[in-house]
Write an enzyme that holds these catalytic residues in place. Structure first.
Site, PDB file in Angstrom:
ATOM      1  N   CYS A 134      -3.844   1.683  16.145  1.00 48.67           N
ATOM      2  CA  CYS A 134      -3.565   1.016  17.421  1.00 48.67           C
ATOM      3  C   CYS A 134      -2.493  -0.046  17.227  1.00 48.67           C
ATOM      4  O   CYS A 134      -2.767  -1.127  16.690  1.00 48.67           O
ATOM      5  CB  CYS A 134      -4.846   0.387  17.976  1.00 48.67           C
ATOM      6  SG  CYS A 134      -4.560  -0.598  19.462  1.00 48.67           S
ATOM      7  N   CYS A 137      -3.125  -3.328  19.165  1.00 45.16           N
ATOM      8  CA  CYS A 137      -4.165  -4.168  18.562  1.00 45.16           C
ATOM      9  C   CYS A 137      -3.647  -4.935  17.351  1.00 45.16           C
ATOM     10  O   CYS A 137      -3.964  -6.115  17.167  1.00 45.16           O
ATOM     11  CB  CYS A 137      -5.342  -3.308  18.111  1.00 45.16           C
ATOM     12  SG  CYS A 137      -6.060  -2.253  19.362  1.00 45.16           S
ATOM     13  N   ASP A 138      -2.869  -4.276  16.499  1.00 41.45           N
ATOM     14  CA  ASP A 138      -2.623  -4.806  15.161  1.00 41.45           C
ATOM     15  C   ASP A 138      -1.167  -5.095  14.823  1.00 41.45           C
ATOM     16  O   ASP A 138      -0.877  -5.512  13.693  1.00 41.45           O
ATOM     17  CB  ASP A 138      -3.186  -3.826  14.121  1.00 41.45           C
ATOM     18  CG  ASP A 138      -4.699  -3.680  14.243  1.00 41.45           C
ATOM     19  OD1 ASP A 138      -5.356  -4.678  14.615  1.00 41.45           O
ATOM     20  OD2 ASP A 138      -5.226  -2.590  13.965  1.00 41.45           O
TER      21      ASP A 138
END
Length: 316
Positions: A134, A137-138
């Site tokens: 993701c 997300c990261d």
């Protein structure tokens, strides 16, 4: 739980949330089950551009928050649990979770799909320690670092372009000689100076040289079989590896009793599976296009058909 609901919906992605909305508006006693955050994959998307009527620049998480609120406004009961087994035959369907057992006369399976693993040695050891599925997300963890992206699809290219806004450089590892993304997206990728592409390249192994984070991997040429070792720059200490190789349907619990094709549940155009009172909607279902709009359409159809089943069977 002793309650027998009219319908229970497994999964609170766009399909499940839409099904809950339609079932609730129809006056059905509705239970919506989800093990994690609402939205599934779309909740991880930084920006959506192709959902009709959305707010300009809206993120997936924001769109899902509005969907969730709407479903709850029409009376859907919520439960958070991890479902471990299912009994889908008979008049009353049962889903058994870690916290409780849930029952209903009809069930809509909308548990979606999960990212496919990269398929390299030691992968599981480095998930969350350099490996991610993701970008939204990261990406922030790899600001001004080197990042690698495994995949050749539209999603892989889109996420690689997104990562160029954070990483010092992004290398797309394409397992063949061409990208499968649309031409316009390919042109954006070729024009991005921070994005590089290695053709016919797959990740064979990942590791850390005495480190708790990813700082080493072995790349394999898919044609010649030749291997190359990639080591993190000394000043960085680690690098990122993102996998975007497609998805696998979350259908394992139902594969023994429902028809599947490549793991995806087989339904007719009205979301019926082969079992009476059991419907499937969204990314878990075999279909030609997996988008938010098609998932929402599936959920609406499944809820309407569930109500018809309940009325025809005299269960409501």
């Amino acid at each position: 739980m002793n309650t027998i609901y009219d319908v229970m919906i497994l999964g609170a992605g766009p399909a499940g949330l839409t099904a809950a909305l339609y079932a609730g508006r129809s006056g059905l006693n509705t239970l919506l089950l989800e093990q994690g955050q609402d939205g599934g994959q779309i909740a991880l998307t930084d920006e959506i551009e192709n959902y009709p009527g959305q707010l300009e620049g809206e993120s997936g998480a924001a769109l899902i928050a509005r969907m969730s609120a709407q479903a709850e406004r029409f009376g859907a009961v919520r439960a958070r649990d991890v479902i471990r087994s299912a009994e889908l035959t008979g008049t009353v369907k049962t889903l058994a979770g870690l916290q409780n057992t849930y029952r209903a006369h009809a069930v809509i399976l909308a548990s979606g799909a999960t990212p496919r693993p990269i398929g390299c040695k030691n992968e599981e050891q480095y998930v969350g320690r350099g490996i991610s599925y993701c970008a939204t997300c990261d990406a922030g963890f790899f600001r001004n670092k080197a990042v690698y992206v495994a995949g050749s699809s539209s999603i892989a290219v889109e996420e690689a372009l997104y990562l160029t806004g954070f990483a010092r450089e992004v290398t797309l590892l394409c397992g063949r000689e061409r990208l499968s993304a649309p031409k316009a997206l390919q042109e954006r990728a070729f024009a991005q100076p921070k994005l590089h592409i290695l053709w016919n390249t797959a990740v064979a192994e990942v590791g850390g040289s005495g480190s708790a984070v990813l700082d080493r991997m072995v790349l394999k040429n898919t044609e010649s079989g030749a291997e190359t070792v990639v080591q993190a720059e000394r000043q960085d200490g680690f690098f990122g590896l993102f996998g975007f190789l497609g998805f696998q349907p979350s259908s394992r619990l139902f594969a023994d009793v429902l028809d599947t094709d490549g793991g995806y549940l087989v339904t007719d155009e009205e979301m019926h599976t082969k079992l009476p009172g059991v419907f499937a909607a969204g990314d878990i279902r075999k279909k030609s296009l997996r988008q938010v709009v098609t998932a929402a359409a599936d959920g609406a159809i499944a809820a309407v058909q569930a109500e018809k089943y309940l009325r025809k069977s005299g269960l409501i």
